[in-house]
Each structure stands twice: as C-alpha cells, then as structure tokens.
Design a protein around this motif. Structure first.
Motif, PDB file in Angstrom:
ATOM      1  N   UNK A 191       0.758  50.683  57.754  1.00 17.45           N
ATOM      2  CA  UNK A 191       0.605  49.875  56.551  1.00 17.45           C
ATOM      3  C   UNK A 191      -0.058  50.683  55.438  1.00 17.45           C
ATOM      4  N   UNK A 192       0.312  50.333  54.227  1.00 13.83           N
ATOM      5  CA  UNK A 192      -0.236  51.000  53.045  1.00 13.83           C
ATOM      6  C   UNK A 192      -1.728  50.725  52.926  1.00 13.83           C
ATOM      7  N   UNK A 193      -2.493  51.756  52.555  1.00 14.28           N
ATOM      8  CA  UNK A 193      -3.923  51.625  52.297  1.00 14.28           C
ATOM      9  C   UNK A 193      -4.211  52.142  50.895  1.00 14.28           C
ATOM     10  N   UNK A 194      -5.195  51.533  50.220  1.00  9.94           N
ATOM     11  CA  UNK A 194      -5.527  51.995  48.860  1.00  9.94           C
ATOM     12  C   UNK A 194      -5.799  53.499  48.845  1.00  9.94           C
TER      13      UNK A 194
ATOM     14  N   UNK B  69       7.769  53.826  52.528  1.00 10.26           N
ATOM     15  CA  UNK B  69       9.068  53.756  53.195  1.00 10.26           C
ATOM     16  C   UNK B  69       9.694  52.412  52.822  1.00 10.26           C
ATOM     17  N   UNK B  70      10.626  52.441  51.869  1.00  6.05           N
ATOM     18  CA  UNK B  70      11.116  51.197  51.273  1.00  6.05           C
ATOM     19  C   UNK B  70      11.897  50.344  52.259  1.00  6.05           C
ATOM     20  N   UNK B  71      12.614  50.927  53.161  1.00  4.50           N
ATOM     21  CA  UNK B  71      13.385  50.127  54.117  1.00  4.50           C
ATOM     22  C   UNK B  71      12.447  49.339  55.028  1.00  4.50           C
ATOM     23  N   UNK B  72      11.390  50.002  55.530  1.00  2.00           N
ATOM     24  CA  UNK B  72      10.424  49.298  56.386  1.00  2.00           C
ATOM     25  C   UNK B  72       9.642  48.266  55.586  1.00  2.00           C
TER      26      UNK B  72
ATOM     27  N   UNK C 276       3.846  46.559  52.096  1.00  3.72           N
ATOM     28  CA  UNK C 276       4.031  48.010  51.894  1.00  3.72           C
ATOM     29  C   UNK C 276       3.787  48.804  53.184  1.00  3.72           C
ATOM     30  N   UNK C 277       4.730  49.669  53.494  1.00  7.73           N
ATOM     31  CA  UNK C 277       4.645  50.560  54.657  1.00  7.73           C
ATOM     32  C   UNK C 277       4.804  51.997  54.157  1.00  7.73           C
TER      33      UNK C 277
END
Length: 405
Positions: free
Chosen positions: A202-205, A213-216, A223-224
């Motif tokens: 997962x995305x972190x600040x 990774x837009x598909x995920x 956000x991934x």
C-alpha cells in the motif's frame, strides 16, 4: 661516451718528477735521470690502463618496475667483461633521486675486479620512500688504474624507470556507506528497473508517485506501489582535488599527499568488499577511470594516484562541475580536498541536485608549514545542503572516515 679525468696525485707526481730532474742536473746524478723518466712514463701507462679499462664492458640493473611505499628491494647490477684483458677495478656509483633511498650501511653502488670474459654481479639495497615515477640514470662505470692517477667514466647500461604506489591505511570500515547516507543514496537513484522487482504494498506518504501500480490500484480501490530490491552495494565515485592550492605544507608532508592516501585507501577498501568505485583526476590531461568492482583493477587506480600532481589548470569548483557530468546518477560522489572556499561550497551544493555527495575535508593541522584553517562555517554550509562531511586528519585517517562531521 668515454671521459677521462686526472686525480690530484697526477699533479703531485709531475712536480715530483721535475724536482728529481733538477736535482739530477744540479748534482750530475745519472740514476736520478732514470727515476725522473720513470715518473714521467707512469702517467702515460696509467692513462692507457684507465682508458682501456672500460672497453667491452656491458652492464644492466635488475630491479622491479613497481614498488610499494617503504618496500625494500635489492638492486642487482650485472657486469660482463667481453674483452680479452682483465680489468683492475670497476666502480659503479649511483645517484638516487629524491623519493628513493639507500641503506646507510650499504651505500648505492659497488666496486668489483673483473677477469677476461668474466660475468659478475653486485648490488645494494633500495627503499621506496614516496609515491611517484622515478628515473634511474643510465648505468655508468668508473675504471681506476693501479696508480689512481686517472679515472675513466663511460655509460655501460640503460636507465630504469620505477613507479612507487601511494600509501594506504587499513580501513576496517568507513562511513561512506553508513545509514546517514542511505537516504541520499536512495534519492539519487532513478526508479528501479523490472529486474529489481520485489512486490507491491500500500502507498505510504512520501512514496514516489512514479511507483504507483495503476492496475493493482484499480483492482483494490486504494493506492498500491511497487517495491524494488535495493542494491546491496553503493557505487562510489572519487574526485580528488588536484589544483595547485591542494598542496599546503612543506615538502612531501603536505595536504595533497594526505588526500592521495585517503583516495587510495578508500579505493582499496571498496574493491576488496566488492563495491564499484571510479576516479576522476583533473589536470592538463584529465584521468577518468570508470566505475568498476573488479579487484584486479586496484593497481590501475594506484598507478594513476602514484603519478598525479597538484597541477590542474582550473580551481576545484570548475573541476566539480566537469566531474559531475561524468558521474552516473546511481553513484555517491566523494570529493577529497582541503579547499574551504565559498566557490567550492556553491559548486558542491549545486552537485547535490543530481548526486548524493560526501566531502572529505583534509585538515591542514599536522602538516609542517601548512597554514591553520577554520573551516567550521564551510563544513556547516555543506552539511545543511545535505552533504555528508568528513573532517580528516593526517595522523588518523581511518578515524576521520569512520564518523561524519
């Protein structure tokens, strides 16, 4: 080319012959005439012996062409008499250049008699004291006649060239790969390629948006980002200050020699631990050694450092700009210098926009004749710009590289 010189004994002998001649004339003593004639003939015979003493003599030195600092080797001189006559005494005198020394107990050179067709060797110890390239003059022999009235000198062998590698100090570890630099190193790297792929999370600040990774992200609804393997080693590119102001102090104990030792020590450490290292030396003919992690390349780096002089035609600030164009973005730039000028600080700050930078400042303290320098403001300015700063003293290089300033 043969050169013959007469000794002070020749003049003494000549005046002695004249004195005996006048005594013989004054007192009408025939025996003294023969003695005076013998004293006149002796120099002629002596001259012929000296002049013929070097005919058909050949010689050569045998010595390693590459030496380590403080290494002691035996210089072997091989002499061959190709003539049909014996030689009384042959003397080999050596005048060693500054940076190479002999043993006080065994001064350079030797004295040997030679029979006809004789092949003999002699030698003396030699100590490599300072780095550099040295040329031993062509081998010259001196023939001394039996009466020591004349001495003939002639070149009998070629010259020799010796390269002495720079000093290194053992480093058990240095801080150029410490956690304090990890952030800069990661920021200096571009987005990793697919071969470094490790997984997703997962995305972190603070994560780079280019790693999303837009598909995920579309599949999970949040956000991934992609994770990549961080390389286990750090590329290090060393830029040594070779401007004339880099050499502060007297003789061979100046700040430039300390800087060369620092560069050589770090290069040896990097290659021994499998890390890639490169080198840039500015000058009338700049030297650029590309990044490599091959251990056998160590001697190529050391040879470049053995020959370098503080003779760059431009100040360090311009050298930094030139070197920055050659350094890959994945490498940490390690600058080694005693410079603490505002122009250099500005150039280093500009370099941090493209690279992670470390600055090894050579403290003039401890170098005979070097002016004192208060570089605290300069070093603080670099540190505030994100540069890893190291204050290095001549008497403890390893400690200076262990902890950033």
């Amino acid at each position: 080319m043969l050169s013959v010189s007469r000794s002070p004994r020749f003049t003494t002998l000549l005046f002695g012959a004249l004195f005996i001649y006048f005594v013989a004339v004054l007192f009408s003593l025939p025996s003294l005439f023969f003695m005076a004639a013998a004293l006149v003939i002796a120099p002629a015979v002596s001259y012929l012996l000296a002049a013929l003493g070097l005919r058909e003599i050949r010689g050569e030195r045998r010595i390693p062409s590459r030496l380590w600092p403080d290494e002691k080797v035996e210089v072997e001189i091989r002499l061959e008499n190709r003539a049909l006559l014996p030689k009384c005494l042959l003397r080999i005198d050596e005048d060693l250049p500054d940076g190479l020394g002999g043993d006080e107990a065994s001064p350079p050179g030797c004295v040997v008699p030679m029979l006809w067709g004789d092949l003999t060797t002699c030698g003396y110890p030699l100590i490599a004291r300072y780095r550099g390239r040295y040329r031993l003059a062509p081998l010259v022999a001196t023939a001394v006649d039996t009466f020591d009235l004349f001495r003939a000198r002639r070149q009998i062998g070629p010259s020799n060239e010796i390269v002495v590698y720079p000093r290194r100090v053992p480093l058990s570890i240095h801080a150029l790969h410490a956690p304090t630099l990890d952030g800069m190193i990661r920021r200096s790297r571009p987005v990793a390629s697919g071969v470094d792929f490790r997984g997703t999370r997962e995305y972190q600040p603070g994560d780079d948006l280019r790693r999303i990774h837009w598909r995920s992200t579309a599949r999970r609804g949040r956000p991934i980002v992609v994770e990549f393997e961080e390389p286990a080693t750090t590329d290090l590119f060393i830029v040594l200050d070779v401007s004339p102001t880099a050499a502060q102090g007297e003789g061979r104990e100046n700040t430039f020699e300390t800087a060369v030792t620092v560069a050589a020590s770090v290069i040896e450490y990097e290659l021994e631990h499998g890390n890639a290292v490169g080198l840039y030396l500015d000058g009338p003919e700049p030297t650029h050694l590309a990044l490599t992690r091959e251990r056998h390349e160590l001697l190529r780096f050391l040879e470049a450092l053995a020959l370098v002089e503080a003779d760059a035609p431009r100040p360090l600030a311009e050298t930094i700009a030139r070197a920055g164009e050659l350094v890959p973005h994945t490498a940490v730039v390690f600058l080694v210098s005693t410079d603490a000028s505002a122009a250099t600080a500005a150039a280093v700050t500009e370099l941090t926009r493209q690279h992670a930078v470390a600055y090894g400042w050579i403290d003039p303290w401890g170098h005979p004749g070097a002016p004192e320098s208060d570089a605290a403001g300069f070093l603080a300015r670099l540190k505030s710009a994100g540069v890893a700063v190291f204050a290095i003293r001549r008497d403890d290089i390893a400690a200076g590289l262990t902890q950033p300033w």
